[in-house]
Motif scaffolding. Structure first.
Motif, PDB file in Angstrom:
ATOM      1  N   ILE A  78     -88.805  -5.323 -26.627  1.00 32.40           N
ATOM      2  CA  ILE A  78     -87.772  -5.488 -27.643  1.00 32.40           C
ATOM      3  C   ILE A  78     -86.919  -4.232 -27.743  1.00 32.40           C
ATOM      4  CG2 ILE A  78     -87.349  -5.740 -30.115  1.00 32.40           C
ATOM      5  CD1 ILE A  78     -89.782  -7.586 -30.213  1.00 32.40           C
ATOM      6  N   SER A  79     -87.561  -3.048 -27.724  1.00 33.49           N
ATOM      7  CA  SER A  79     -86.813  -1.796 -27.842  1.00 33.49           C
ATOM      8  C   SER A  79     -85.896  -1.593 -26.655  1.00 33.49           C
ATOM      9  CB  SER A  79     -87.775  -0.617 -27.974  1.00 33.49           C
ATOM     10  OG  SER A  79     -88.560  -0.484 -26.792  1.00 33.49           O
ATOM     11  N   VAL A  80     -86.368  -1.985 -25.454  1.00 33.14           N
ATOM     12  CA  VAL A  80     -85.532  -1.852 -24.270  1.00 33.14           C
ATOM     13  C   VAL A  80     -84.335  -2.780 -24.352  1.00 33.14           C
ATOM     14  CG1 VAL A  80     -85.428  -2.241 -21.786  1.00 33.14           C
ATOM     15  CG2 VAL A  80     -87.366  -1.009 -22.761  1.00 33.14           C
ATOM     16  N   SER A  81     -84.593  -4.056 -24.807  1.00 27.73           N
ATOM     17  CA  SER A  81     -83.505  -5.027 -24.882  1.00 27.73           C
ATOM     18  C   SER A  81     -82.445  -4.597 -25.883  1.00 27.73           C
ATOM     19  CB  SER A  81     -84.053  -6.415 -25.256  1.00 27.73           C
ATOM     20  OG  SER A  81     -84.571  -6.400 -26.574  1.00 27.73           O
ATOM     21  N   PHE A  82     -82.888  -3.910 -26.961  1.00 25.39           N
ATOM     22  CA  PHE A  82     -81.915  -3.444 -27.933  1.00 25.39           C
ATOM     23  C   PHE A  82     -81.122  -2.252 -27.398  1.00 25.39           C
ATOM     24  CE2 PHE A  82     -84.308  -5.716 -31.313  1.00 25.39           C
ATOM     25  CZ  PHE A  82     -83.242  -6.410 -31.836  1.00 25.39           C
ATOM     26  N   ALA A  83     -81.774  -1.431 -26.568  1.00 20.89           N
ATOM     27  CA  ALA A  83     -81.099  -0.249 -26.045  1.00 20.89           C
ATOM     28  C   ALA A  83     -80.062  -0.615 -24.998  1.00 20.89           C
ATOM     29  CB  ALA A  83     -82.116   0.720 -25.464  1.00 20.89           C
ATOM     30  N   LEU A  84     -80.348  -1.632 -24.203  1.00 22.24           N
ATOM     31  CA  LEU A  84     -79.479  -1.971 -23.089  1.00 22.24           C
ATOM     32  C   LEU A  84     -78.412  -2.963 -23.521  1.00 22.24           C
ATOM     33  CD1 LEU A  84     -81.994  -2.253 -20.125  1.00 22.24           C
ATOM     34  CD2 LEU A  84     -80.520  -0.354 -20.732  1.00 22.24           C
ATOM     35  N   PHE A  85     -77.276  -2.449 -23.919  1.00 23.14           N
ATOM     36  CA  PHE A  85     -76.135  -3.317 -24.179  1.00 23.14           C
ATOM     37  C   PHE A  85     -74.858  -2.535 -23.944  1.00 23.14           C
ATOM     38  CE2 PHE A  85     -76.696  -1.466 -28.428  1.00 23.14           C
ATOM     39  CZ  PHE A  85     -75.403  -1.168 -28.803  1.00 23.14           C
ATOM     40  N   ALA A  86     -73.802  -3.284 -23.683  1.00 24.65           N
ATOM     41  CA  ALA A  86     -72.488  -2.694 -23.478  1.00 24.65           C
ATOM     42  C   ALA A  86     -71.507  -3.367 -24.418  1.00 24.65           C
ATOM     43  CB  ALA A  86     -72.041  -2.864 -22.028  1.00 24.65           C
ATOM     44  N   THR A  87     -70.632  -2.569 -25.022  1.00 18.54           N
ATOM     45  CA  THR A  87     -69.651  -3.088 -25.968  1.00 18.54           C
ATOM     46  C   THR A  87     -68.307  -3.252 -25.268  1.00 18.54           C
ATOM     47  OG1 THR A  87     -70.770  -1.962 -27.791  1.00 18.54           O
ATOM     48  CG2 THR A  87     -68.533  -2.745 -28.193  1.00 18.54           C
ATOM     49  N   VAL A  88     -67.913  -4.492 -25.054  1.00 18.41           N
ATOM     50  CA  VAL A  88     -66.639  -4.789 -24.421  1.00 18.41           C
ATOM     51  C   VAL A  88     -65.559  -4.842 -25.496  1.00 18.41           C
ATOM     52  CG1 VAL A  88     -65.343  -6.457 -23.034  1.00 18.41           C
ATOM     53  CG2 VAL A  88     -67.765  -6.059 -22.560  1.00 18.41           C
ATOM     54  N   LYS A  89     -64.440  -4.130 -25.262  1.00 19.74           N
ATOM     55  CA  LYS A  89     -63.361  -4.055 -26.252  1.00 19.74           C
ATOM     56  C   LYS A  89     -62.170  -4.926 -25.887  1.00 19.74           C
ATOM     57  CE  LYS A  89     -64.305   0.603 -27.973  1.00 19.74           C
ATOM     58  NZ  LYS A  89     -63.730   1.946 -28.221  1.00 19.74           N
ATOM     59  N   LEU A 144     -63.667 -14.068 -19.842  1.00 17.71           N
ATOM     60  CA  LEU A 144     -62.539 -13.167 -20.023  1.00 17.71           C
ATOM     61  C   LEU A 144     -61.251 -13.906 -20.365  1.00 17.71           C
ATOM     62  CD1 LEU A 144     -62.954 -10.405 -17.302  1.00 17.71           C
ATOM     63  CD2 LEU A 144     -63.707 -10.423 -19.673  1.00 17.71           C
ATOM     64  N   GLY A 145     -61.204 -15.232 -20.104  1.00 13.35           N
ATOM     65  CA  GLY A 145     -60.005 -16.002 -20.401  1.00 13.35           C
ATOM     66  C   GLY A 145     -59.253 -16.390 -19.146  1.00 13.35           C
ATOM     67  N   ASN A 146     -57.972 -16.757 -19.317  1.00 16.37           N
ATOM     68  CA  ASN A 146     -57.144 -17.236 -18.211  1.00 16.37           C
ATOM     69  C   ASN A 146     -56.342 -16.093 -17.595  1.00 16.37           C
ATOM     70  OD1 ASN A 146     -58.016 -19.834 -18.833  1.00 16.37           O
ATOM     71  ND2 ASN A 146     -56.212 -20.299 -20.049  1.00 16.37           N
ATOM     72  N   ALA A 147     -56.183 -16.156 -16.287  1.00 13.83           N
ATOM     73  CA  ALA A 147     -55.323 -15.215 -15.569  1.00 13.83           C
ATOM     74  C   ALA A 147     -54.868 -15.894 -14.292  1.00 13.83           C
ATOM     75  CB  ALA A 147     -56.056 -13.915 -15.262  1.00 13.83           C
ATOM     76  N   GLY A 148     -53.685 -15.504 -13.822  1.00 14.01           N
ATOM     77  CA  GLY A 148     -53.103 -16.148 -12.663  1.00 14.01           C
ATOM     78  C   GLY A 148     -53.441 -15.436 -11.363  1.00 14.01           C
ATOM     79  N   PRO A 149     -53.219 -16.101 -10.226  1.00 12.99           N
ATOM     80  CA  PRO A 149     -53.437 -15.464  -8.931  1.00 12.99           C
ATOM     81  C   PRO A 149     -52.592 -14.209  -8.790  1.00 12.99           C
ATOM     82  CG  PRO A 149     -52.161 -17.499  -8.701  1.00 12.99           C
ATOM     83  CD  PRO A 149     -52.657 -17.464 -10.101  1.00 12.99           C
ATOM     84  N   GLY A 150     -53.194 -13.135  -8.255  1.00 14.00           N
ATOM     85  CA  GLY A 150     -52.483 -11.879  -8.069  1.00 14.00           C
ATOM     86  C   GLY A 150     -52.420 -10.992  -9.295  1.00 14.00           C
ATOM     87  N   GLN A 151     -52.775 -11.497 -10.466  1.00 13.86           N
ATOM     88  CA  GLN A 151     -52.715 -10.686 -11.678  1.00 13.86           C
ATOM     89  C   GLN A 151     -53.911  -9.738 -11.754  1.00 13.86           C
ATOM     90  OE1 GLN A 151     -52.213 -13.487 -15.016  1.00 13.86           O
ATOM     91  NE2 GLN A 151     -50.058 -12.918 -15.069  1.00 13.86           N
ATOM     92  N   THR A 152     -53.784  -8.730 -12.621  1.00 12.99           N
ATOM     93  CA  THR A 152     -54.840  -7.731 -12.793  1.00 12.99           C
ATOM     94  C   THR A 152     -55.306  -7.724 -14.245  1.00 12.99           C
ATOM     95  OG1 THR A 152     -53.954  -6.331 -11.033  1.00 12.99           O
ATOM     96  CG2 THR A 152     -55.429  -5.290 -12.625  1.00 12.99           C
ATOM     97  N   ILE A 153     -56.610  -7.865 -14.434  1.00 12.89           N
ATOM     98  CA  ILE A 153     -57.222  -7.791 -15.760  1.00 12.89           C
ATOM     99  C   ILE A 153     -57.881  -6.429 -15.916  1.00 12.89           C
ATOM    100  CG2 ILE A 153     -58.972  -8.769 -17.302  1.00 12.89           C
ATOM    101  CD1 ILE A 153     -58.689 -11.401 -15.835  1.00 12.89           C
ATOM    102  N   TYR A 154     -57.655  -5.794 -17.055  1.00 13.40           N
ATOM    103  CA  TYR A 154     -58.331  -4.534 -17.359  1.00 13.40           C
ATOM    104  C   TYR A 154     -59.478  -4.821 -18.330  1.00 13.40           C
ATOM    105  CZ  TYR A 154     -54.755  -1.796 -15.024  1.00 13.40           C
ATOM    106  OH  TYR A 154     -53.921  -1.247 -14.077  1.00 13.40           O
ATOM    107  N   LEU A 155     -60.704  -4.659 -17.830  1.00 13.78           N
ATOM    108  CA  LEU A 155     -61.894  -4.825 -18.661  1.00 13.78           C
ATOM    109  C   LEU A 155     -62.223  -3.467 -19.264  1.00 13.78           C
ATOM    110  CD1 LEU A 155     -64.276  -6.705 -19.540  1.00 13.78           C
ATOM    111  CD2 LEU A 155     -65.510  -5.830 -17.549  1.00 13.78           C
ATOM    112  N   MET A 187     -64.435   3.003 -20.813  1.00  7.88           N
ATOM    113  CA  MET A 187     -64.387   2.751 -19.375  1.00  7.88           C
ATOM    114  C   MET A 187     -63.444   1.586 -19.095  1.00  7.88           C
ATOM    115  SD  MET A 187     -68.457   3.183 -18.521  1.00  7.88           S
ATOM    116  CE  MET A 187     -68.972   1.927 -19.718  1.00  7.88           C
ATOM    117  N   LYS A 188     -62.575   1.756 -18.095  1.00  8.97           N
ATOM    118  CA  LYS A 188     -61.586   0.722 -17.758  1.00  8.97           C
ATOM    119  C   LYS A 188     -61.807   0.264 -16.328  1.00  8.97           C
ATOM    120  CE  LYS A 188     -58.120   2.826 -20.795  1.00  8.97           C
ATOM    121  NZ  LYS A 188     -58.859   4.085 -21.016  1.00  8.97           N
ATOM    122  N   VAL A 189     -62.171  -0.998 -16.193  1.00 11.43           N
ATOM    123  CA  VAL A 189     -62.427  -1.595 -14.883  1.00 11.43           C
ATOM    124  C   VAL A 189     -61.235  -2.476 -14.524  1.00 11.43           C
ATOM    125  CG1 VAL A 189     -64.058  -2.917 -13.491  1.00 11.43           C
ATOM    126  CG2 VAL A 189     -64.865  -1.657 -15.499  1.00 11.43           C
TER     127      VAL A 189
END
Length: 274
Positions: free
Chosen positions: A14-25, A40-51, A95-97
């Protein structure tokens, strides 16, 4: 004794599962635990999504741009064919992917496997795998034009307001122009960036050098891919008369000396009284 050992193992899990998370903005807001999936939603061919993902594992309370605790980067380990992912720079916060969709991607859902990395396990987090789903669609924006019919003088600009609403998950630059061939002597283009989830209104001018009524299409095309495209039919009515010439001055002219600007304003004001 066995019960105590099982209880300790359960608490450790349980402690490990609580520690391991990432907050996506961005482009959506979500807390992801190990092996979780997010849309992540809709995006078109050739477009770039910033996660955009927060480095911290405490709900995003990283005090500055450099955290000593938390994830170090996010990388991709499995991608659809033709897709590209640029990992976030090490220690960037947030962090920006960069996820670039294949330019020839067909409509449909695509799955990506990403990993939040704790380099060298110095923070005791290890690596956390999670999944994202992108729905590829060419229908990622809406347009409208106001007005759809403009009366103007010969050689004077007809002004149309183009509203572009980005309904997708990727911010994107769009090009506005008259359909090629509709107005042979007119090739004026405008480019504009429209962020995801937002809209912009862009003025677009058309000029005819003769008396004529022209029905033509205003085209809006993504600069990421010609497959992302919409157009709308409008009318320009060019007449040679004093009143129409005066009314056209309220839209301005394409090129004129600055000293004449006051005169154009006064003429436009008079035209509104006729």
């Amino acid at each position: 004794m066995k019960k105590l050992a099982l209880l300790l193992m359960l608490l450790a899990c349980i402690s490990v599962s609580f520690a391991l998370f990432a907050t996506v903005k961005e482009p959506v807001s979500q807390t992801l635990y190990a092996r979780n999936s997010m849309q992540l939603g809709n995006a078109g061919p050739g477009q770039t999504i910033y996660l955009v993902v927060d480095r911290g594992t405490d709900g995003g309370n990283c005090p500055n741009d450099y955290c000593t605790d938390g994830w170090d980067t996010v990388v991709a380990t499995k991608l659809p064919s033709g897709w590209l992912v640029e990992p976030s720079p090490y220690y960037e916060n947030p962090m920006k992917v960069k996820i670039k969709i294949a330019p020839d991607a067909y409509d449909g859902q695509y799955n990506l496997t990403l990993v939040a990395v704790d380099e060298g396990n110095y923070n005791g987090l290890g690596n956390m795998t999670f999944y994202v789903v992108v729905n590829v669609s060419r229908d990622v924006f809406e347009i409208s034009v106001d007005p759809t019919r403009v009366e103007t003088g010969v050689g004077q600009p007809a002004l149309y307001n183009i509203r572009i609403r980005n309904t997708g998950a990727a911010s994107d630059p769009f090009e506005i122009k008259a359909h090629e061939g509709d107005l042979p002597a007119w090739n004026f283009k405008k480019s504009v960036l429209v962020n995801y989830g937002s809209e912009r209104v862009i003025p677009y001018e058309v000029v005819l050098d003769e008396e004529n009524v022209k029905v033509f299409n205003i085209e809006v095309t993504s600069l990421s891919s010609p497959l992302i495209h919409k157009d709308m039919s409008v009318v320009v009515d060019s007449k040679s008369s004093l009143v129409t010439d005066w009314k056209a001055t309220t839209h301005g002219v394409l090129i004129f000396p600055a000293l004449e600007q006051l005169i154009y304003g006064l003429v436009g004001l008079l035209s509104g009284l006729l």
